[in-house]
Design a protein around this motif. Structure first.
Motif, PDB file in Angstrom:
ATOM      1  N   TYR B 100      74.051  35.662  45.061  1.00 48.43           N
ATOM      2  CA  TYR B 100      74.996  35.992  46.124  1.00 48.43           C
ATOM      3  C   TYR B 100      76.414  35.657  45.707  1.00 48.43           C
ATOM      4  O   TYR B 100      76.677  34.599  45.156  1.00 48.43           O
ATOM      5  CB  TYR B 100      74.689  35.182  47.391  1.00 48.43           C
ATOM      6  CG  TYR B 100      73.296  35.354  47.911  1.00 48.43           C
ATOM      7  CD1 TYR B 100      72.703  36.613  47.925  1.00 48.43           C
ATOM      8  CD2 TYR B 100      72.578  34.270  48.374  1.00 48.43           C
ATOM      9  CE1 TYR B 100      71.424  36.777  48.412  1.00 48.43           C
ATOM     10  CE2 TYR B 100      71.284  34.419  48.862  1.00 48.43           C
ATOM     11  CZ  TYR B 100      70.714  35.679  48.874  1.00 48.43           C
ATOM     12  OH  TYR B 100      69.447  35.831  49.355  1.00 48.43           O
ATOM     13  N   ASN B 101      77.328  36.563  45.999  1.00 43.07           N
ATOM     14  CA  ASN B 101      78.726  36.277  45.841  1.00 43.07           C
ATOM     15  C   ASN B 101      79.429  36.658  47.138  1.00 43.07           C
ATOM     16  O   ASN B 101      78.801  37.180  48.034  1.00 43.07           O
ATOM     17  CB  ASN B 101      79.276  37.063  44.657  1.00 43.07           C
ATOM     18  CG  ASN B 101      80.212  36.205  43.853  1.00 43.07           C
ATOM     19  OD1 ASN B 101      81.204  35.724  44.373  1.00 43.07           O
ATOM     20  ND2 ASN B 101      79.881  35.993  42.594  1.00 43.07           N
ATOM     21  N   ASP B 102      80.726  36.427  47.213  1.00 45.89           N
ATOM     22  CA  ASP B 102      81.424  36.692  48.463  1.00 45.89           C
ATOM     23  C   ASP B 102      81.247  38.123  48.959  1.00 45.89           C
ATOM     24  O   ASP B 102      80.897  38.343  50.101  1.00 45.89           O
ATOM     25  CB  ASP B 102      82.916  36.390  48.301  1.00 45.89           C
ATOM     26  CG  ASP B 102      83.316  35.188  49.145  1.00 45.89           C
ATOM     27  OD1 ASP B 102      82.391  34.516  49.643  1.00 45.89           O
ATOM     28  OD2 ASP B 102      84.514  34.954  49.312  1.00 45.89           O
ATOM     29  N   ASN B 103      81.480  39.084  48.088  1.00 45.76           N
ATOM     30  CA  ASN B 103      81.435  40.468  48.540  1.00 45.76           C
ATOM     31  C   ASN B 103      80.387  41.319  47.850  1.00 45.76           C
ATOM     32  O   ASN B 103      80.387  42.536  47.986  1.00 45.76           O
ATOM     33  CB  ASN B 103      82.818  41.118  48.392  1.00 45.76           C
ATOM     34  CG  ASN B 103      83.791  40.501  49.370  1.00 45.76           C
ATOM     35  OD1 ASN B 103      83.490  40.363  50.556  1.00 45.76           O
ATOM     36  ND2 ASN B 103      84.937  40.078  48.878  1.00 45.76           N
ATOM     37  N   GLU B 105      76.044  41.240  46.190  1.00 48.21           N
ATOM     38  CA  GLU B 105      74.785  40.553  45.931  1.00 48.21           C
ATOM     39  C   GLU B 105      74.039  41.340  44.884  1.00 48.21           C
ATOM     40  O   GLU B 105      74.078  42.568  44.893  1.00 48.21           O
ATOM     41  CB  GLU B 105      73.914  40.515  47.197  1.00 48.21           C
ATOM     42  CG  GLU B 105      74.522  39.732  48.324  1.00 48.21           C
ATOM     43  CD  GLU B 105      73.614  39.657  49.557  1.00 48.21           C
ATOM     44  OE1 GLU B 105      72.439  40.068  49.482  1.00 48.21           O
ATOM     45  OE2 GLU B 105      74.100  39.182  50.588  1.00 48.21           O
ATOM     46  N   ARG B 107      70.182  41.798  43.489  1.00 48.69           N
ATOM     47  CA  ARG B 107      68.793  41.448  43.769  1.00 48.69           C
ATOM     48  C   ARG B 107      67.940  42.131  42.721  1.00 48.69           C
ATOM     49  O   ARG B 107      67.885  43.357  42.666  1.00 48.69           O
ATOM     50  CB  ARG B 107      68.407  41.935  45.165  1.00 48.69           C
ATOM     51  CG  ARG B 107      69.365  41.500  46.271  1.00 48.69           C
ATOM     52  CD  ARG B 107      69.333  42.472  47.425  1.00 48.69           C
ATOM     53  NE  ARG B 107      70.248  42.105  48.503  1.00 48.69           N
ATOM     54  CZ  ARG B 107      70.731  42.986  49.370  1.00 48.69           C
ATOM     55  NH1 ARG B 107      70.385  44.263  49.300  1.00 48.69           N
ATOM     56  NH2 ARG B 107      71.549  42.603  50.322  1.00 48.69           N
ATOM     57  N   ARG B 111      60.545  43.783  44.873  1.00 50.50           N
ATOM     58  CA  ARG B 111      61.004  43.497  46.228  1.00 50.50           C
ATOM     59  C   ARG B 111      60.549  44.568  47.199  1.00 50.50           C
ATOM     60  O   ARG B 111      59.957  45.577  46.824  1.00 50.50           O
ATOM     61  CB  ARG B 111      62.532  43.421  46.283  1.00 50.50           C
ATOM     62  CG  ARG B 111      63.136  42.302  45.475  1.00 50.50           C
ATOM     63  CD  ARG B 111      64.633  42.212  45.639  1.00 50.50           C
ATOM     64  NE  ARG B 111      64.992  41.828  46.992  1.00 50.50           N
ATOM     65  CZ  ARG B 111      65.609  42.638  47.847  1.00 50.50           C
ATOM     66  NH1 ARG B 111      65.931  43.866  47.501  1.00 50.50           N
ATOM     67  NH2 ARG B 111      65.882  42.218  49.053  1.00 50.50           N
ATOM     68  N   SER B 112      60.895  44.342  48.454  1.00 48.93           N
ATOM     69  CA  SER B 112      60.591  45.302  49.496  1.00 48.93           C
ATOM     70  C   SER B 112      61.874  45.563  50.293  1.00 48.93           C
ATOM     71  O   SER B 112      62.627  44.652  50.571  1.00 48.93           O
ATOM     72  CB  SER B 112      59.501  44.705  50.381  1.00 48.93           C
ATOM     73  OG  SER B 112      59.196  45.570  51.415  1.00 48.93           O
ATOM     74  N   PHE B 114      63.711  47.872  53.587  1.00 49.41           N
ATOM     75  CA  PHE B 114      63.525  48.735  54.759  1.00 49.41           C
ATOM     76  C   PHE B 114      64.795  49.520  55.041  1.00 49.41           C
ATOM     77  O   PHE B 114      65.881  48.959  55.108  1.00 49.41           O
ATOM     78  CB  PHE B 114      63.153  47.910  56.001  1.00 49.41           C
ATOM     79  CG  PHE B 114      62.995  48.758  57.228  1.00 49.41           C
ATOM     80  CD1 PHE B 114      61.776  49.347  57.505  1.00 49.41           C
ATOM     81  CD2 PHE B 114      64.066  49.012  58.064  1.00 49.41           C
ATOM     82  CE1 PHE B 114      61.626  50.167  58.619  1.00 49.41           C
ATOM     83  CE2 PHE B 114      63.931  49.835  59.174  1.00 49.41           C
ATOM     84  CZ  PHE B 114      62.707  50.413  59.451  1.00 49.41           C
ATOM     85  N   SER B 150      74.391  45.188  45.786  1.00 54.76           N
ATOM     86  CA  SER B 150      74.853  45.442  47.143  1.00 54.76           C
ATOM     87  C   SER B 150      76.315  45.032  47.260  1.00 54.76           C
ATOM     88  O   SER B 150      76.671  43.903  46.964  1.00 54.76           O
ATOM     89  CB  SER B 150      73.993  44.650  48.126  1.00 54.76           C
ATOM     90  OG  SER B 150      74.347  44.964  49.447  1.00 54.76           O
ATOM     91  N   VAL B 152      79.733  44.718  49.649  1.00 51.61           N
ATOM     92  CA  VAL B 152      80.194  44.669  51.038  1.00 51.61           C
ATOM     93  C   VAL B 152      81.668  45.078  51.100  1.00 51.61           C
ATOM     94  O   VAL B 152      82.514  44.495  50.424  1.00 51.61           O
ATOM     95  CB  VAL B 152      80.036  43.246  51.616  1.00 51.61           C
ATOM     96  CG1 VAL B 152      80.506  43.200  53.064  1.00 51.61           C
ATOM     97  CG2 VAL B 152      78.588  42.799  51.516  1.00 51.61           C
ATOM     98  N   ILE B 157      78.481  48.743  53.866  1.00 46.24           N
ATOM     99  CA  ILE B 157      77.759  48.123  52.757  1.00 46.24           C
ATOM    100  C   ILE B 157      77.198  49.235  51.877  1.00 46.24           C
ATOM    101  O   ILE B 157      76.574  50.184  52.375  1.00 46.24           O
ATOM    102  CB  ILE B 157      76.635  47.218  53.280  1.00 46.24           C
ATOM    103  CG1 ILE B 157      77.235  46.020  54.034  1.00 46.24           C
ATOM    104  CG2 ILE B 157      75.742  46.746  52.141  1.00 46.24           C
ATOM    105  CD1 ILE B 157      76.226  45.154  54.757  1.00 46.24           C
ATOM    106  N   HIS B 208      76.801  51.189  57.823  1.00 46.62           N
ATOM    107  CA  HIS B 208      77.957  50.590  58.481  1.00 46.62           C
ATOM    108  C   HIS B 208      77.730  50.502  59.991  1.00 46.62           C
ATOM    109  O   HIS B 208      77.041  51.334  60.568  1.00 46.62           O
ATOM    110  CB  HIS B 208      79.203  51.447  58.190  1.00 46.62           C
ATOM    111  CG  HIS B 208      80.490  50.776  58.571  1.00 46.62           C
ATOM    112  ND1 HIS B 208      80.721  49.432  58.377  1.00 46.62           N
ATOM    113  CD2 HIS B 208      81.629  51.266  59.118  1.00 46.62           C
ATOM    114  CE1 HIS B 208      81.931  49.128  58.796  1.00 46.62           C
ATOM    115  NE2 HIS B 208      82.512  50.213  59.259  1.00 46.62           N
ATOM    116  N   SER B 209      78.328  49.484  60.589  1.00 45.01           N
ATOM    117  CA  SER B 209      78.291  49.336  62.043  1.00 45.01           C
ATOM    118  C   SER B 209      79.708  49.386  62.563  1.00 45.01           C
ATOM    119  O   SER B 209      80.572  48.687  62.051  1.00 45.01           O
ATOM    120  CB  SER B 209      77.702  47.986  62.439  1.00 45.01           C
ATOM    121  OG  SER B 209      76.426  47.839  61.894  1.00 45.01           O
ATOM    122  N   ASP B 214      75.545  52.387  64.649  1.00 46.13           N
ATOM    123  CA  ASP B 214      75.045  51.869  63.377  1.00 46.13           C
ATOM    124  C   ASP B 214      74.631  53.081  62.569  1.00 46.13           C
ATOM    125  O   ASP B 214      73.725  53.812  62.990  1.00 46.13           O
ATOM    126  CB  ASP B 214      73.812  50.975  63.574  1.00 46.13           C
ATOM    127  CG  ASP B 214      74.190  49.602  64.094  1.00 46.13           C
ATOM    128  OD1 ASP B 214      74.747  49.533  65.187  1.00 46.13           O
ATOM    129  OD2 ASP B 214      73.911  48.615  63.398  1.00 46.13           O
TER     130      ASP B 214
END
Lengths: 265, 269
Positions: B100-103, B105, B107, B111-112, B114, B150, B152, B157, B208-209, B214
């Protein structure tokens, strides 16, 4: 000890005088608004906060169940707070997290993360009178306090557990609120809320919130360690005990989005 | 298959977390047993039973270090089924390192993921293969190897995915109850891609929201997770053979909150 007490008395005394002089000049509505603004102003500038919360749900037979929640809250200028709540207990909801953007007016934005499905769900927060995690607190009760959310009226001043209190009526401005009014006892010395009575849509007494064991943080901000909500109609109650309040954690906007919601644990 | 009764018993375990100054470790797990009772024998051969027992374990090991900026999760899964040898299976649900970083990630690993907004039948949810022997509700997924960056931004995102390797859909065996008349023969699976299940798939998603909305949009190019079946005879036994095509897909998903209504929609092209 005596000097400290005396100082408090003098400060309380001067606040009393100030308010007494103001009292003749304005209507009960103006006074109520002024008190709410002062309470809000005194609690501004805390920037961010983290805390642990222990929630005990009690039914009318006294049976209990416990929830443990960690919270991160960010103060937002000119709008409501942003908060992230992470559930640690019970075990079957561990990792469930709740992201909320409060707003000064209108509905809050709220999302829930369900770790078993790896899924973020938006919550219809118009349903703000719904219970939070099966407790006697509604989503509305846990949303941050903003001036525009209510209209105000000062109804009286009376003695309360720590000195003298303003007794204020607050009428929600949002039509989706579960209440017609709240009656709030705010102490005149430090503008801390000690007690709140909630009146339901039929205008009958629904719940009473008692806020106790205030401690001051960073020399300015008062936070309670114990909050009790009693529902007079269902005879159920919920106790919240807060601990490990910490301010100035360096939280920022980037700690409150759907990615941080998903990785909360 | 007239009356079905599912009994599930689950319990959680917690071993004491052994935390050091730097490294945090936590082990949790889920054990469940399942008893299924049928009012009648099955419709097909090899389904002449009315009870079935099944048992599954899913431990989760979690390490965290570097001031919570790095973590490793290992979540294997094992099921033993009394009757169906295809339902007796092992999977790695998760074995991934997340940074994880500030802006942003990163991974990486199995993984899974959704995607989607609707309550069931998420047509935009295409990253993971479904583990259909676990249940037909599509909530159960096989772990997918991936590298996911990812990002942000103020405008949403952005998730970028490289997906090396493909997992075949699980399906009930000859003794399983939830199946068609013909059984899927996993030895006869074919692919459109020349490199079969080694094809590297790519995906990108923006979400985005804002206000009451959403929104999400995605692009995917790679092996279709949904197979096409055709009837075959393999070693003299009639069965089904799965064929996985290549596909390119664009999709949109969105929801809006209007008073107490949640409007949701998903579209793919």
């Amino acid at each position: 000890m005596t000097i400290k007490l005396l100082t408090t008395l003098i400060i309380t005394g001067s606040v009393l005088v100030l308010n007494a002089s103001a009292a003749f000049a304005a209507t009960a509505e103006d006074q109520g608004l002024a008190i709410a603004k002062e309470a809000k102003a005194r609690d501004e500038g805390w920037v961010d906060m983290t805390a642990s919360m222990n929630m005990v749900l009690r039914n009318k037979n006294g049976q209990e169940s416990v929830r443990e929640i960690r919270m991160q809250v960010l103060e937002v200028a000119n709008d409501g707070d942003k908060s992230l709540s992470i559930f640690d207990r019970p075990r079957d909801v561990k990792g469930t997290a709740f992201l909320s953007f409060s707003h000064t007016s209108g509905a809050d934005d709220q999302w829930l993360y369900l770790p078993a499905l790896k899924r973020v769900k938006r919550i219809a927060s118009r349903n703000k009178s719904g219970p939070f995690m099966g407790s006697e607190f509604s989503f509305e009760d846990l949303s941050s306090f903003e001036i525009d959310k209510y209209n105000y009226k000062l109804i009286k001043e009376e003695a309360c557990s720590i000195g003298t209190c303003f007794v204020l009526e607050q009428y929600p401005t949002d039509k989706n609120s579960g209440y017609t009014k709240r009656i709030v006892w705010i102490d005149k010395a430090e503008y801390r809320t000690l007690k709140t009575d909630f009146y339901d849509r039929k205008n009958s007494l629904l719940k009473t919130l008692t806020t106790e064991q205030y401690q001051q943080y960073k020399g300015t901000f008062w936070r309670p360690s114990s909050i009790k909500m009693v529902n007079h109609q269902s005879k159920k109650s919920t106790d919240l005990s807060y601990n490990q309040y910490q301010f100035g954690n360096g939280l920022s906007d980037s700690d409150f989005n759907k990615n941080t919601l998903k990785r909360a644990r | 298959m007239n009356k079905i009764l599912w009994i599930g018993i689950g319990c959680g375990l917690l071993m004491q977390p052994a935390s050091a100054d730097e490294l945090f470790f936590e082990a949790t797990g889920k054990i469940s047993t399942e008893a299924t009772l049928y009012a009648h024998d099955g419709q097909f051969f090899n389904q002449d039973y009315r009870t079935n027992l099944s048992f599954s374990v899913e431990p989760e090991l979690y390490w965290e270090w570097n001031d919570q900026q790095d973590n490793l999760t290992f979540k294997p899964f094992f099921r033993k089924d009394q009757r169906d040898s295809e339902r007796t299976h092992t999977d790695i649900r998760e074995l991934s390192w997340q940074h994880y970083n500030d802006n942003w990630e990163l991974r990486s690993g199995v993984r899974s993921v959704f995607w989607g907004v609707t309550e069931f039948q998420n047509i935009v949810d295409i990253i993971n293969q479904k583990d259909t022997v676990e249940g037909l509700d599509k909530a159960h997924k096989l772990g997918q190897p991936m590298v996911n960056l990812s990002l942000v931004n103020n405008w949403g995102i952005v998730d970028l995915y490289v997906l090396p390797g493909f997992r075949e859909r699980t399906s009930a065996g000859i003794n399983g109850r939830f199946r068609a008349g013909l059984v899927v023969d996993s030895d006869t699976t074919t692919y459109e891609a020349l490199d079969n299940d080694k094809h590297i798939d790519l995906a990108a998603r923006w979400s985005h929201s804002f206000d009451i909305y959403d929104m999400g949009a995605h692009w995917y190019r790679g092996t279709d997770r949904t197979p096409q079946y055709k009837a075959i005879a393999h070693n003299g036994i009639n069965g089904l053979s799965a064929h996985y095509q290549q596909m390119e897909q664009l999709g949109l998903d969105g929801q809006a909150i209007m008073d107490s209504w949640l409007w949701k929609g998903e579209v793919i092209y």
